[in-house]
Design an enzyme around this catalytic site. Sequence first.
Site: not given
Length: 258
Positions: A75, A221
Amino acid sequence: MLRRGPVNSIAGITLALLTISSFIVEVPWWSFLFIVIVWFLITLCGSFFIRWNYHLTSLHSNKKINKQEVAITFDDGPHPEFTPKALDLLKNYNAKATFFCIGQQVEKHPEILKRILAEGHLVGNHTYSHSKSFGFFNTAKVVSELLQTNQVIKDLTGKEMKLYRPAFAVTNPMIERAVKQLKVSSIGWNVRSLDTTSRSEKMILKRITGTVSKGDVILLHDTSQKTINVLEQLLLFLQEKNLESVTIDQLLEIEAYE
């Protein structure tokens, strides 16, 4: 699992019964307050815990899959420093991943987005601004954010994305309506690395490897060196366990693009 509709109905009916009862017998005022507080806490947790599927159904894993496959997802990118490093590692280990991209980041680094796709990975929608107040946006604003990111990526690649990962894992009725209106699939996870916290690389890796098995969706991430270091160790672990990292559409057996 708790869902918004039944919870709202039960809370409403209970408050109505208490109100009716108050005309017959004395009902303590705190009884009403208690119901409201319980309803509020359940709704709050349901809004932040995406795996509850409280407001809308998200896809978190595929435990029915026969193959030894997992899906690594990232993400908040693309990031100019760390996304290329992640791509290098994925290439070295012949692994595929899914990148849920922020529209503004794609505009800043279109060449990285193109590289992600060129190397066989998948991209999904992670809103346009990733605003900290995203959970307070109305339906029209949520729709606008998702359409903006879709258009940015479509202009670059010609692909129309169908997969969406809620920012900060927040869901609510406005986001539910936007997802239904745009006919996109909400994608969650069932292995959360917590790589954006102060936890050490060792703790993050242990959190993942201690539970991961076939059919799992891993959340990372591509925004820090810590995650890159964890990724390299994770890919080695998966290789040793004969687990293949594939794109989310392959794992969940869904369509990623129009």
